[in-house]
Design an enzyme around this catalytic site. Sequence first.
Site, mmCIF file in Angstrom:
data_model
loop_
_atom_site.group_PDB
_atom_site.id
_atom_site.type_symbol
_atom_site.label_atom_id
_atom_site.label_comp_id
_atom_site.label_asym_id
_atom_site.label_seq_id
_atom_site.Cartn_x
_atom_site.Cartn_y
_atom_site.Cartn_z
ATOM 1 C CB SER A 242 -0.980 0.023 1.173
ATOM 2 O OG SER A 242 -0.315 0.290 2.384
ATOM 3 C CE LYS B 279 -3.083 1.882 4.739
ATOM 4 N NZ LYS B 279 -2.833 1.040 3.602
#
Length: 168
Positions: free
Chosen positions: A39, A78
Amino acid sequence: MKKAGSFIWDILKVVIVALIITMVVRTYLFAAVKVDGDSMDPTLYSGEYLFINKLKTADRFDIVVFPAPDNESAEYIKRVIGLPGDKLEYKDDTLYINGKKYEEPYLDEFKKQESSALTPNFVIEKIPEGKYFLMGDNRRVSNDSRYFGAVNESTIDGVVIKWGKKNL
């Protein structure tokens, strides 16, 4: 015999103090984490080890580590895109925060490879107080705030420490 016992006790005290210091540093100051998944490609790669600063407050575009809201046995890594009170909009693969256009140089590598938009259009009218909107750099595969919502500031474990040549 007494000298040997005293020597062992002295060594044991040093080991205990070292363990306590290590636990305090690991719990309250810094920690090592391992990237697991795609990700954050191409900024971070699966299998890479990072350090996080547990004292720093996250700021826009910092990379943070937090417990996965949808998997209690995992942690996510993230990027902070939106701060409390922000209005976010993605339009034509461009980020707007509170109406102002922002560049995202960490996405350039993927944007060169893609013929279609990397980030689909969306609008978040207002990020609630005490929450952050987090997204992975690999927008096509990232399970992030677009799916599980903004994340409580209090759940962020730490901010990734920058080092080396990479543009974090």
